[in-house]
Design a protein around this motif. Structure first.
Motif, PDB file in Angstrom:
ATOM      1  N   GLU A 118       0.833  -1.208   0.000  1.00 28.59           N
ATOM      2  CA  GLU A 118       0.000   0.000   0.000  1.00 28.59           C
ATOM      3  C   GLU A 118       0.864   1.253   0.000  1.00 28.59           C
ATOM      4  O   GLU A 118       0.544   2.246  -0.653  1.00 28.59           O
ATOM      5  CB  GLU A 118      -0.921  -0.007   1.203  1.00 28.59           C
ATOM      6  CG  GLU A 118      -1.937   1.136   1.193  1.00 28.59           C
ATOM      7  CD  GLU A 118      -2.918   1.038   2.340  1.00 28.59           C
ATOM      8  OE1 GLU A 118      -4.105   1.293   2.113  1.00 28.59           O
ATOM      9  OE2 GLU A 118      -2.493   0.712   3.459  1.00 28.59           O
TER      10      GLU A 118
ATOM     11  N   GLY B 231       0.808   4.119  -2.672  1.00 34.97           N
ATOM     12  CA  GLY B 231       0.623   5.522  -2.326  1.00 34.97           C
ATOM     13  C   GLY B 231       1.722   6.403  -2.881  1.00 34.97           C
ATOM     14  O   GLY B 231       1.463   7.484  -3.424  1.00 34.97           O
TER      15      GLY B 231
ATOM     16  N   SER C   3      -3.957   9.717  -2.465  1.00 33.00           N
ATOM     17  CA  SER C   3      -2.597   9.343  -2.084  1.00 33.00           C
ATOM     18  C   SER C   3      -2.332   9.719  -0.632  1.00 33.00           C
ATOM     19  O   SER C   3      -1.736   8.948   0.124  1.00 33.00           O
ATOM     20  CB  SER C   3      -1.578  10.035  -2.999  1.00 33.00           C
ATOM     21  OG  SER C   3      -1.759   9.657  -4.338  1.00 33.00           O
TER      22      SER C   3
ATOM     23  N   LYS D  56      -3.943   7.176   1.696  1.00 34.21           N
ATOM     24  CA  LYS D  56      -3.223   5.900   1.784  1.00 34.21           C
ATOM     25  C   LYS D  56      -2.101   5.972   2.809  1.00 34.21           C
ATOM     26  O   LYS D  56      -1.931   5.082   3.645  1.00 34.21           O
ATOM     27  CB  LYS D  56      -2.666   5.518   0.407  1.00 34.21           C
ATOM     28  CG  LYS D  56      -3.665   4.900  -0.538  1.00 34.21           C
ATOM     29  CD  LYS D  56      -2.986   4.469  -1.826  1.00 34.21           C
ATOM     30  CE  LYS D  56      -3.984   3.791  -2.761  1.00 34.21           C
ATOM     31  NZ  LYS D  56      -4.417   2.487  -2.223  1.00 34.21           N
TER      32      LYS D  56
ATOM     33  N   GLN E 143      -6.356  -2.140   5.373  1.00 33.99           N
ATOM     34  CA  GLN E 143      -5.602  -1.609   4.248  1.00 33.99           C
ATOM     35  C   GLN E 143      -6.553  -1.315   3.086  1.00 33.99           C
ATOM     36  O   GLN E 143      -7.637  -1.858   2.995  1.00 33.99           O
ATOM     37  CB  GLN E 143      -4.531  -2.617   3.786  1.00 33.99           C
ATOM     38  CG  GLN E 143      -3.354  -2.744   4.712  1.00 33.99           C
ATOM     39  CD  GLN E 143      -3.571  -3.790   5.779  1.00 33.99           C
ATOM     40  OE1 GLN E 143      -4.524  -4.542   5.705  1.00 33.99           O
ATOM     41  NE2 GLN E 143      -2.696  -3.828   6.763  1.00 33.99           N
TER      42      GLN E 143
ATOM     43  N   GLN F 153     -10.287   3.837   0.837  1.00 35.47           N
ATOM     44  CA  GLN F 153     -10.386   4.871  -0.192  1.00 35.47           C
ATOM     45  C   GLN F 153     -11.516   5.838   0.156  1.00 35.47           C
ATOM     46  O   GLN F 153     -12.433   5.505   0.914  1.00 35.47           O
ATOM     47  CB  GLN F 153     -10.635   4.258  -1.570  1.00 35.47           C
ATOM     48  CG  GLN F 153      -9.472   3.448  -2.104  1.00 35.47           C
ATOM     49  CD  GLN F 153      -9.745   2.930  -3.502  1.00 35.47           C
ATOM     50  OE1 GLN F 153     -10.882   2.894  -3.959  1.00 35.47           O
ATOM     51  NE2 GLN F 153      -8.694   2.531  -4.186  1.00 35.47           N
TER      52      GLN F 153
END
Length: 649
Positions: free
Chosen positions: A331, A335, A506, A509, A571, A574
């Protein structure tokens, strides 16, 4: 010409005919070139196109030269004003061109003004040379250049011309800033070809390539972890195999127990395993009576089973933890890939670097006794200028934003927003963008649960220096100190990443990964983000576990937002994103869960009946009303943020 000659006009002087023909052809060329320049809205280089525009304008004014008011010619005064503007905003090159064009045009109309024509040429040059001193310096240079030569002439038209020059100078000195900025953009010399343009495009390409490489790394990590999981994952069946090898080696009943009666043996061991999982230990009495009567070493068998089962549990827990770490690493790579993609797109959207504007900013900073580490100016595809100025940490206290803003606006002839400041500890970055169409009246009100000292909600509103305003609320889990830490951490990380120019997804994340692994305890926080584009009025709403926002548009209230998980749980979190277009007077209200404990319909009613007041007064009113409505058994910290869109100019 040929027609006049054939018709018997031989008495008309041939040189005069040739001269007029050439003048007409030249005028047509200059008019066409000037029209092309204005139509394409290109900045004028000091050269052919500058001369074309100056000559075309002065020819138009020459046609109006016979028109006089009280013995004075408005056309000559307008030509002198043109020369002053050219010298002030086009420097000495364009000032001289405009002066020569105006002088030649009016001397052709009235040969007695030849001295004044020379004076206009010299005045345009002198005004341009004194342009760095501001309007007063330009006016002084112009009057010294053209006035001295005009006074040496004895023609009767000299006194009216001097009056016209003085009138043009007075008008030049009192012109409003909005008008002069328009001339500045039109007459400023175009920047020379930027040698760093190729480097900029190369950097954008390399960033894009690096982003793709990081995305590939993320996928590779995931693929390899899947394969390794299949090869080395702990197996429950292996526990029984190891127990057989350890406890039953050398036993005469081994073949019977593990081959002839394998099913009965495995059932007995499964029963003992259930006791181990439930209580942590297993005794011989936990085995079936038939198996216990047959087994010669039940205690040794159970000890081996307990030892190997504990190893299996430890390996399984470690594998799950490693799997979580692998997912976080993947992740993080994803990101970072998105961040680099965003930077590459931003560099790609910049049409070119404006080295001329960067030079002007450096000169303005020197007058303020500031020495920046770097100055970078970019023009996007719409022609908007963005300036980034980096200072050392030692200059942090010497940077006065208001003085800096005034100096740069005067030097660059553009209206800028208030600079935004990003402090990394080692250096300070100031970002300026051109003044947007809209501005934001922002207000926030917070009320702690039961008059507590710490609020679990963190809220902020800030400009990113690129024509956008951000509203951010993060609600930590629960109430009190722990919730305050979670909310402040999520809001602080999001704010720093957004100010650095990264896109919301981004930034989420990275924030989500940090929330997951900042401690072993459960830690989560909602992220509620609204982004207002101050040039187009577009509002984007990003929700991660946060309630819907409220928008009053054209007097009607609607909810905006979607549902999604908060940060710090899983994880791959969004945003749920929506958007709408706002205009002057529209209102956006964001609220934490604590303000909506008793429902959300009342906020819509309050917004509809609200008519006048600041954003802060509305936020205070809604927060106080929410606290009065909040039930004691289901209360929470209350945060209300309000933004009202206003016209900048």
């Amino acid at each position: 010409l040929c027609t006049l000659w054939a018709a018997g006009a031989a008495a008309f002087p041939l040189p005069a005919l040739l001269g007029e023909s050439l003048l007409a052809a030249g005028a047509a060329y200059f008019f066409a070139d000037a029209a092309d320049t204005l139509q394409n809205r290109r900045r004028l280089p000091v050269g052919d196109r500058a001369a074309s525009l100056a000559i075309a304008l002065t020819l138009c004014l020459t046609a109006l030269a016979p028109v006089e008011l009280g013995g004075l010619s408005p056309a000559r005064a307008a030509a002198a004003l043109l020369v002053l503007l050219a010298g002030r905003y086009g420097k000495e090159g364009f000032g001289a061109i405009a002066g020569v064009a105006a002088g030649v045009a009016f001397s052709l109309y009235d040969p007695t003004l030849l001295g004044v024509a020379v004076g206009l040429s010299l005045g345009g040059l002198a005004g341009g040379l004194f342009a760095p001193l501001g309007r007063a310096g330009t006016a002084a240079g112009f009057l010294l250049g053209c006035g001295v030569l005009a006074l040496q002439q004895t023609a009767p038209a000299t006194l009216p011309v001097l009056t016209e020059l003085l009138a043009a100078t007075a008008i030049f000195l009192v012109l409003p800033g909005r008008v002069t900025r328009m001339f500045a953009r039109l007459l400023a010399p175009a920047a020379p070809p930027d040698p760093a343009e190729g480097l900029r495009r190369g950097v954008a390409s390399r960033l894009q390539f690096a982003a793709e490489a990081l995305r590939d790394v993320s996928q590779t990590v995931e693929d390899v972890s899947q394969r390794l999981r299949r090869l080395s994952a702990p197996s429950f069946e292996r526990v029984f195999e190891q127990t057989e090898q350890t406890a039953c080696a050398g036993c005469a009943m081994r073949i019977f127990c593990w081959e002839s009666s394998r099913g009965e043996t495995l059932s007995a061991l499964l029963a003992a395993t259930r006791c181990l999982r439930k209580t942590g230990c297993a005794a011989a009495d936990d085995l079936p009576p038939a198996f216990r009567a047959r087994c010669a070493h039940p205690d040794r068998l159970l000890d081996a089973l307990a030892r190997h089962f504990a190893d299996f549990l430890n390996r399984d827990a470690a594998e799950r933890r490693l799997e979580e770490v692998r997912e976080v690493i993947a992740e993080q790579f994803e990101g970072m890939s998105q961040m680099l993609c965003g930077l590459a797109e931003e560099l790609g959207r910049a049409e070119r670097c404006d080295t001329a504007a960067a030079g002007e900013i450096k000169e303005a900073l020197r007058t303020l006794a500031l020495n920046p580490l770097s100055v970078c100016c970019r023009l996007d595809n719409t022609g908007r200028l963005t300036a980034e100025i980096r200072f050392s940490a030692e200059d942090r206290e010497r940077v006065n934003r208001s003085m800096l803003l005034r100096a740069l606006q005067e030097r660059c002839h553009r209206a800028f927003e208030v600079p935004t400041v990003s402090d990394s500890g080692r250096s300070v970055l100031l970002t300026l963008t051109e003044k947007a169409v809209y501005s934001v009246d922002f207000g926030v009100a917070q009320r702690c649960y039961r008059e507590g000292k710490l609020c679990g909600d963190a809220c902020c509103g800030f400009y990113d220096g690129r024509g956008r305003f951000f509203m951010l609320i993060s609600d930590g889990m629960g109430k009190g100190g722990r919730a305050a830490v979670d909310g402040a951490m999520a809001a602080g990380l999001m704010e720093r990443l957004l100010k650095a120019g990264f896109d919301p997804n981004s930034a989420l994340k990275i924030t989500n990964s940090a929330m997951l692994y900042k401690s072993t305890d459960e830690s989560l926080a909602t992220v509620d983000l609204t982004v207002l584009d101050l040039f187009g009025g577009v509002a984007e709403f990003y929700k991660a576990g946060a309630p819907a926002a409220f928008v009053r548009k054209n007097g009607r209230v609607s909810a905006a937002g979607g549902e999604n998980l908060p940060a710090g749980i899983l994880q791959g979190v969004q945003f749920a994103a929506t958007q709408t277009v706002l205009c002057k007077g529209d209102v956006v209200v964001m609220a934490s869960d604590g303000a909506l404990c008793d429902g959300a319909d009342w906020i819509g009613v309050e917004l509809e009946v609200w008519r006048r007041g600041s954003a802060q007064s509305l936020a205070d009113h809604l927060a106080d009303y929410a606290r009065r409505r909040s039930p004691d058994d289901r209360g929470d910290d209350i945060t209300v943020a309000v933004a009202i869109l206003e016209k900048s100019f």
